[in-house]
Design an enzyme around this catalytic site. Structure first.
Site, mmCIF file in Angstrom:
data_model
loop_
_atom_site.group_PDB
_atom_site.id
_atom_site.type_symbol
_atom_site.label_atom_id
_atom_site.label_comp_id
_atom_site.label_asym_id
_atom_site.label_seq_id
_atom_site.Cartn_x
_atom_site.Cartn_y
_atom_site.Cartn_z
ATOM 1 N N CYS A 237 42.543 25.105 41.116
ATOM 2 C CA CYS A 237 41.587 26.212 40.965
ATOM 3 C C CYS A 237 40.386 26.004 41.861
ATOM 4 C CB CYS A 237 41.169 26.325 39.509
ATOM 5 S SG CYS A 237 40.491 24.786 38.843
ATOM 6 N N TRP B 31 49.859 24.970 34.506
ATOM 7 C CA TRP B 31 50.767 23.908 34.926
ATOM 8 C C TRP B 31 50.192 22.955 35.957
ATOM 9 C CZ3 TRP B 31 51.112 24.855 40.087
ATOM 10 C CH2 TRP B 31 50.896 26.171 40.486
ATOM 11 N N ASN B 32 49.104 23.316 36.636
ATOM 12 C CA ASN B 32 48.793 22.577 37.866
ATOM 13 C C ASN B 32 48.155 21.204 37.664
ATOM 14 O OD1 ASN B 32 46.520 23.872 36.926
ATOM 15 N ND2 ASN B 32 45.664 24.150 38.961
ATOM 16 N N GLY C 133 43.847 29.374 33.018
ATOM 17 C CA GLY C 133 44.972 30.060 33.640
ATOM 18 C C GLY C 133 44.486 31.204 34.507
ATOM 19 N N GLU D 128 43.213 34.580 45.812
ATOM 20 C CA GLU D 128 43.444 33.148 45.565
ATOM 21 C C GLU D 128 44.862 32.814 46.024
ATOM 22 O OE1 GLU D 128 44.025 31.810 41.473
ATOM 23 O OE2 GLU D 128 42.838 30.035 41.905
ATOM 24 N N GLU E 232 38.708 29.383 31.606
ATOM 25 C CA GLU E 232 38.620 28.712 32.913
ATOM 26 C C GLU E 232 39.671 29.370 33.792
ATOM 27 O OE1 GLU E 232 36.427 26.616 33.725
ATOM 28 O OE2 GLU E 232 35.761 25.558 31.946
ATOM 29 N N LEU E 233 39.238 30.205 34.720
ATOM 30 C CA LEU E 233 40.194 31.025 35.472
ATOM 31 C C LEU E 233 40.239 30.613 36.942
ATOM 32 C CD1 LEU E 233 39.337 34.407 33.736
ATOM 33 C CD2 LEU E 233 40.874 32.583 32.984
#
Ligand code: NAD
Length: 482
Positions: free
Chosen positions: A269, A137-138, A212, A371, A234-235
């Protein structure tokens, strides 16, 4: 009972949680599977469509979206609580990236004839087929575009599963992109994890690009194991920013450091999430940081022209950040509030958290080790470079990092010692990105890359077509030279 209402995903404004921004139809898992069927049905024709035509369709669609930047940006700002200029900026970046993919696609997809003397050898590009894009969502417009644009240009057909926290802007965006495309080439399935699972478990899906968190990524990997479906992940990240003893602490440099942590309310992220500062500059940095943050960070209405920090995207996210702050206080840390609050009444009612600098924690504290994904950043002192390299690398994550120094060679040399996908120098976060730079993580920040010059090439596999010279069939080749 209103059955139609049950099948809608409603989104409220994070700054005013009693205001409904809008809703979209929820896709059922069966409908999502049918979208993959349609993508599978469309893939041969789309792959056979001339690249010029694919490029033309995508560029025209991206131009149409750009013309609606303000409307779409406002919608994204309202459903996500993202500062309006940042939301509009996503659309500008997405447009630029489509252009970048269009420019690099001919080279990435061109058939290469290798000069192999008496034989004939062609390396051709083979799209995967029907592929899936699962997004968070970001930064939803950008993260969707990073997958969709190169995948489509490479000749794949795509089903996108956006986050249920931002269904409105992404659905409108994808509807515009898909408007002139043949049926099945680009679809959007709105829903939560169960809809994502219905997409990725479909046997026709040939590649998945996922952005995510680690929990969903692990579930995804086990779903993909059966079909041996490749993926790019992509974490999350827990990026260190390393301020060396010779760093420039001017207002302009400090503002880059501050915004590197607090843009999108820290929900990025690749935000600077751990600040390591050489002990000799610590007091000076804290003083400068507070002074610059006092004007750079304005907490308030995301649609307000002066606002730079909006609310968090959900109460869950807010509670997570507040719990980390409580834990830090219990450990004796100093929590220094930053910036100004533009509209105290609004802030009291929405999912806001006051930006803060946290002093006095050690590296094991959850606010440092995890995080945080919110507007709080711990400040940590270090004494020598070997020590800070060890501490920066002692994380399960490895997305990005930054080095702050007036000596560029020194900064690049330190960058070569950091275990992550990107090291920014005197920058952090989106200001350090480049369309040509591949982006992605190492360790638990994921694998594979998006963005960069290789973005389109990543969405095809090579297929070699080779007619060797007449030779005994049992003989191994020994010649590499033409
Ligand atoms: P999330 O992992 O909860 O969800 C991401 C997406 O996966 C959503 O669309 C969700 O519905 C879907 N999903 C969840 N479980 C699934 C399953 N089993 N199968 C298929 N789909 C499934 O992440 P989020 O909360 O939306 O986003 C925040 C995370 O994303 C943070 O950790 C952040 O660091 C990370 N992130 C990484 C990058 C990057 O480029 N490395 C960029 C932005 C965000």
């Amino acid at each position: 009972m209103n059955l139609a209402a049950l099948r809608r995903i409603e989104r409220v404004d994070p700054a005013r949680p009693d205001v409904v921004v809008g809703s979209v139809a929820a896709t059922t898992p069966d409908e999502a599977a049918r979208m993959v069927d349609a993508a599978d049905g469309a893939r041969h024709r789309w792959a056979a469509t001339a690249l010029d035509e694919r490029v033309g369709l995508l560029i025209a669609a991206a131009d149409r979206v750009l013309a609606q930047q303000d409307v779409l940006g406002l919608l994204l700002s309202r459903e996500l609580g993202k500062v309006r200029a940042d939301a509009e900026g996503e659309i500008g970046f997405a447009h630029a990236f489509v252009g970048h993919c269009a420019r690099t696609a001919p080279g990435a997809l061109a058939e290469r004839q290798l000069d192999v003397g008496r034989g004939r050898l062609a390396v051709t590009a083979l799209p995967y087929g029907a592929v899936a894009a699962i997004t968070p969502w970001n930064a939803p417009i950008i993260l969707t575009t990073l997958k969709v644009a190169p995948a489509l240009l490479a000749g794949n057909t795509v089903v996108v599963k956006p986050s249920p926290l931002v269904p409105l802007a992404v659905s409108s965006y994808l509807a515009e992109l898909a408007a002139e495309l043949p049926h099945g080439v680009l679809s959007v399935a709105n829903g939560g994890a169960e809809v994502g699972r219905a997409v990725v478990r479909h046997p026709a899906v040939r590649r998945v690009a996922f952005t995510g968190g680690g929990v969903a990524a692990r579930a995804l990997q086990s779903d993909l194991a059966d079909g041996l479906v490749p993926s790019v992940l992509e974490l999350g990240g827990n990026d260190p920013a390393i301020v060396l003893d010779d760093a420039d602490l001017s207002d302009e440099a400090i503002e880059r450091l501050v915004l590197g942590s607090f843009l999108t309310t820290g929900q990025v992220c690749m935000a600077a999430k751990r600040l390591y500062v050489h002990h000799s500059r610590l007091d000076e940095l804290v003083e400068r940081y507070l002074a610059v943050a006092a004007t750079a960070l304005v907490l308030g209405d995301p649609q307000g022209p002066e606002t730079t920090v909006g609310p968090l995207a959900s109460p869950t996210q807010r509670n997570h950040v507040l719990a980390l702050l409580d834990d830090a206080r219990r450990r004796g840390a100093g929590v220094v509030e930053l910036g100004t609050v533009a509209e105290p009444d609004l802030v009291a009612g929405g999912w806001f958290v006051r930006p803060s600098l946290v002093l006095g924690l050690d590296d094991a504290a959850p606010l440092v080790a995890e995080e945080q994904f919110g507007p709080v950043v711990p400040l940590l002192a270090f004494r020598d470079v070997d020590e800070v390299v060890r501490r920066a690398n002692a994380s399960p994550f490895g997305l990005a990092a930054s080095v702050w120094s007036t000596d560029e060679e020194r900064a690049f040399a330190l960058g070569r010692r950091l275990e992550c996908g990107t090291v920014f120098v005197n920058a952090h976060n989106r200001g350090g990105m480049h369309l040509r730079a591949p982006f992605g993580g190492v360790k638990q920040s994921g694998f594979g890359r998006e963005l960069g010059d290789g973005a389109v090439a990543d969405w095809v596999q090579t297929r070699v077509i080779h007619r060797p010279p007449a030779a005994p069939a049992r003989q191994y080749p020994t010649q590499g030279e033409p």
